[in-house]
Scaffold this active site. Structure first.
Site, short mmCIF file in Angstrom:
data_model
loop_
_atom_site.label_atom_id
_atom_site.label_comp_id
_atom_site.label_asym_id
_atom_site.label_seq_id
_atom_site.Cartn_x
_atom_site.Cartn_y
_atom_site.Cartn_z
N LYS A 188 -37.93 -31.81 23.20
CA LYS A 188 -38.37 -31.54 21.82
C LYS A 188 -39.84 -31.16 21.80
CE LYS A 188 -35.42 -35.40 20.44
NZ LYS A 188 -35.51 -36.85 20.15
N LYS A 209 -40.45 -46.86 31.28
CA LYS A 209 -41.10 -45.70 30.64
C LYS A 209 -42.62 -45.79 30.75
CE LYS A 209 -37.35 -44.90 27.23
NZ LYS A 209 -37.00 -43.47 27.32
N HIS A 268 -25.57 -42.67 31.76
CA HIS A 268 -26.90 -42.43 31.19
C HIS A 268 -28.01 -43.19 31.88
CE1 HIS A 268 -26.02 -40.05 27.56
NE2 HIS A 268 -24.86 -40.65 27.60
N LYS A 274 -41.02 -43.12 22.22
CA LYS A 274 -39.73 -43.44 22.84
C LYS A 274 -39.57 -44.95 22.82
CE LYS A 274 -41.39 -41.16 26.41
NZ LYS A 274 -40.36 -40.28 26.96
N ARG A 275 -38.36 -45.46 23.07
CA ARG A 275 -38.18 -46.90 23.16
C ARG A 275 -39.24 -47.51 24.08
NH1 ARG A 275 -33.74 -49.51 22.15
NH2 ARG A 275 -35.29 -51.08 21.78
N THR A 309 -35.09 -36.72 26.37
CA THR A 309 -34.91 -35.59 25.47
C THR A 309 -36.16 -35.37 24.62
OG1 THR A 309 -33.75 -37.05 23.94
CG2 THR A 309 -32.39 -35.60 25.31
C1 LIG Z 1 -35.46 -37.92 21.00
C2 LIG Z 1 -35.62 -39.29 20.53
C3 LIG Z 1 -35.62 -40.36 21.43
C4 LIG Z 1 -35.48 -40.17 22.92
O1 LIG Z 1 -36.74 -40.12 23.52
P1 LIG Z 1 -36.92 -40.21 25.11
O2 LIG Z 1 -38.34 -39.91 25.33
O3 LIG Z 1 -36.02 -39.18 25.70
O4 LIG Z 1 -36.55 -41.59 25.49
C5 LIG Z 1 -35.78 -41.63 20.94
N1 LIG Z 1 -35.94 -41.87 19.63
C6 LIG Z 1 -35.98 -40.87 18.73
C7 LIG Z 1 -36.19 -41.19 17.30
C8 LIG Z 1 -35.82 -39.56 19.14
O5 LIG Z 1 -35.82 -38.57 18.23
#
Ligand SMILES: *Cc1c(COP(=O)(O)O)cnc(C)c1O
Length: 752
Positions: free
Chosen positions: A603, A498, A314, A492-493, A599
């Site tokens: 979304k 990022k 990952h 995101k984190r 991901t």
């Molecule tokens: C989808 C999701 C992530 C992943 O986000 P990335 O932008 O791909 O790092 C992190 N936290 C939550 C709550 C999510 O639903």
């Protein structure tokens, strides 16, 4: 079919209309639990075990009602009794079993595995206090235990229990399951969550995530990713990992025996997907059990296990690839350390290249065990897999080219549009029918890309989602968002790669630009959401910068009507479900090569947000699908970035000294701004950006500002923007996790 009125009378002796939301929730949860319990398990000779330290599953009521096919029925019965299902679901506490994308991926996969009718279960741990609950105090993150476990929850006590032998003592486990339902399926799978019979919640107080890290018999299932800034914390993580995989391996063997395996053929009964390196010790643990408990010869045990474990990588971030001192592993389990040494020795005999050794200078490289002793290794987006093959894992790729493959990540459409975006879902159903719920195919929408009526309907759905997002933000942060604002999100984190700090620099630029009299066409609302690891100082500093900027801008009447910066508190799946349908702009601005897939990009695209991105991870595939007129890209290429690192050639200070950039970075340490925040944090972040900037925010900043400005201007051409939005939704089908899981099954698992 379902009679909520009758049930309310039976359970509470009251008419449905008289229940409060919380009682209605409990009643619905029980109904769903009973329905799930009555379904038989998905059967098949070969069973998948998806082992993961995290499962970020989100609330389950809506998702389970959808998958059982009774969502609308329940919603209507509630409505007629004066209840709102959304309000009822607010009573559910989100499980805290994950952290970010890795855990959310595991959750989407469980939904798709069940929906495809494949026999496959998740295996993980039942963390009593989760990761942590994020609270902001003085514009800084504080961490509290996340008390998500309640009497009335989804966990089912299985009565199963195993002994896990550590060096010098052993513990007893207890297995809970959460039933996993597939969309329109009549069978169920499981999320197996192991707990410790001797766990002691009293080690944790309500106001802190500190606890006695040495009380191993009591603490193994208290927290996900306990602080690892000292050796005690690091060893604790190894104990947790071994606890997880020893239980998993015992369960796998027990179930295979029940289904008729003689264990010499175990690989015909079980396949294990190792999600990142945390479950790696399942390899030596399976070997240990086959040899020590079941009398199988060591070499045969190794060859059996080789045929049944597959590994998903990952990340290429060096700090995220686990390496443990052999001495830690020996403390946790002397037998496992011995087996790893044997495995290492056998590989060293075969291959002299020290780069592929499992043990190097008494440090165990966990991924190397997976690659040598697994039959499959996959990356999670086309670009990521290419980088693994051509640079990060090149020596391994040379050894085992046939083991490598790509499986681009995906998301479950049941949660990430049907569950969270009812307005857009209805529009798609009316337009395309409902086949897309399982095929993921939304491409029929392309026919309507020049249809003004359809474009307006897309716009209306976005407005409806924005209304419910505004209510969420009001509740979460007490802030009002202007009705006509463009909504721009980075959720995101919090991590330097990022590059939330780059968006913060943009916001400083925009603040100054508005101060100079350049008023934007409409209010801009930028929303951040994300947690930072407690020991990750720079990430905490970035949160502090964002929160301080948010306060600073809100307090400036020249700017606040036009620009708003909001950071959601305790970002989680529930928050994501509110923010994603409402977003106009999806910020995917990681340094190229560093985001394996992402991901949230998928979304947001599915929900009609337009992506602003670097050519990183799955963004590359999104750009390919929608075409250049429907996405905004910028920044150095991954090849360029890989080269800069390889040649150690990145020099941020020169970039910092450019007048336009210096103005923005130095804003962070201007005395007035510092006086509103924590000077130590702001100074440290400033100096890091000006001198180190390890993730090259300054390299891409100028182009980022230009492209972002162009995007805001383009938004004002409503029909052309709505067309981009439509195309993004229409082309998102590739990112259904059903597609991803079909590929895993066809090419790796081969479940029948
Ligand atoms: C989808 C999701 C992530 C992943 O986000 P990335 O932008 O791909 O790092 C992190 N936290 C939550 C709550 C999510 O639903």
């Amino acid at each position: 079919m379902i009679d909520l009125e009758k049930r309310a009378h039976e359970k509470y002796g009251l008419p449905l209309a008289a229940l409060d939301d919380s009682d209605a929730y409990t009643m619905l949860m029980e109904i769903v639990r009973e329905k799930a319990q009555s379904l038989p398990d998905t059967e098949g000779k070969r069973r998948l075990y998806y082992i993961s330290a995290e499962f970020l599953i989100g609330k389950l009521l809506t998702n389970n009602l959808i998958n059982l096919g009774i969502y609308n029925e329940v919603k209507e019965q509630l409505y007629h009794a004066g209840h709102d299902l959304n309000k009822v679901e607010e009573c559910e506490v989100e499980p805290s079993l994950g952290n970010g994308g890795l855990g959310r991926l595991a959750a989407c996969f469980l939904d798709s595995i069940a929906t495809l009718g494949l026999p496959g279960d998740g295996v993980g741990l039942n963390y009593h206090f989760g990761l942590f609950h994020q609270k902001f105090r003085d514009n800084q993150q504080t961490e509290l235990p996340d008390e998500w476990l309640h009497e009335q929850g989804w966990l089912v006590d299985t009565g199963k229990s195993y002994t896990v032998p550590f060096g010098g003592f052993s513990v007893t486990s207890k297995l809970y399951d959460i039933d996993v339902l597939g969309y329109g399926r009549k069978t169920k799978n499981h999320l197996h969550l192991f707990d410790l019979t001797s766990v002691d919640e009293s080690l944790v107080s309500a106001d802190s995530i500190d606890f006695d890290k040495t009380a191993l018999k009591k603490n193994l299932t208290l927290f996900l990713y306990p602080d690892d800034s000292d050796d005690q914390g690091r060893i604790l993580r190894v104990y947790q990992e071994y606890f997880m995989v020893s239980n998993a391996a015992q369960l796998i063997i027990e179930e295979a025996l029940e289904r008729g395996s003689d264990l010499h053929d175990l690989d015909e009964y079980a396949v294990v997907q190792i999600n990142d390196t945390h479950p790696t010790m399942v390899i030596p643990e399976l070997i240990r059990l086959l040899v020590d408990e079941h009398g199988i010869d060591f070499d045969e045990a190794v060859s059996i296990v080789r045929k049944m474990v597959a590994y998903t990588n990952h990340t290429i971030l060096a700090e995220a690839l686990e390496k443990w001192p052999l001495s830690f592993l020996r403390t946790v389990s002397p037998r496992i350390a011995d087996i790893i040494e044997k495995l290492d020795y056998a590989e060293k005999e075969k291959d002299a290249d020290p780069a592929v050794a499992i043990i190097q200078n008494d440090i165990v490289h966990m991924a190397h065990i997976d690659i040598h002793y697994g039959f499959s290794i996959n990356g999670v987006a086309a670009l990521h897999t290419k980088i693994l093959e051509e640079s990060e894992l090149k020596p391994f790729y040379k050894l085992y080219p046939e083991k490598f493959s790509n499986k681009t990540n995906g998301i479950t459409f049941r949660r990430w549009i049907m569950g969270c975006n009812p307005a857009l879902t209805s529009l798609l159903d009316e337009t395309l029918g409902t086949e897309w719920h399982t095929t993921g195919d939304l491409s029929g929408l392309m026919e309507y890309k020049d249809d003004p009526e359809m474009l307006e309907k897309i716009g209306d759905a976005k407005e409806i989602a924005k209304r419910s997002m505004r209510a969420f933000i009001k509740q979460n942060r007490g802030i009002d968002i202007p009705r006509n604002a463009i909504v721009d999100v980075q959720i995101k984190r919090i991590h330097e790669y990022k590059r939330q700090q780059m968006l913060a620099l943009y916001l400083i630029w925009k603040y100054l630009d508005i101060k100079n009299g350049n008023i934007p066409a409409r209010p801009i609302t930028v929303i951040f959401g994300g947690k930072a690891a407690p020991a990750y100082v720079i990430a905490q500093d970035i949160i502090h910068l964002i929160l301080t900027l948010s306060q600073w801008i809100a307090a400036d009447p020249d700017v606040s009507p036009y620009l708003q910066v909001i950071m959601v508190e305790n970002y989680n799946v529930t928050a994501a479900e509110k923010l994603i349908p409402a977003a106009d702009i999806s910020e995917q601005i990681s340094l190229a090569s560093k985001e394996a897939s992402g991901t949230s990009n998928m979304k947001l695209m599915l929900n009609g947000a337009v992506t602003l991105c670097t050519m990183d991870g799955a963004n590359v595939e999104i750009a390919d699908l929608v075409g250049p007129e429907n996405i905004y890209t910028f920044g150095a290429s991954s090849e360029e970035v890989v080269r800069l690192y390889a040649e150690n050639a990145y020099r941020p200070h020169g970039l910092y000294l450019r007048p336009g950039t210096k103005l923005l970075v130095d804003f962070i340490t201007n005395p007035k701004f510092m006086a509103t925040g924590n000077p130590e944090r702001l100074k440290r972040l400033h100096d890091d950006m000006a001198n180190k900037d390890w993730f090259m925010a300054l390299l891409d900043l100028e182009e980022y500002i230009q492209v972002k400005e162009r995007m805001y201007v383009d938004y004002e051409d409503r029909s052309s923007w709505l067309k981009k939005s439509l195309v993004n939704t229409a082309m998102a089908g590739k990112f259904s996790s059903d597609r991803t899981i079909k590929q895993y099954n066809d090419e790796i698992w081969h479940l029948d």
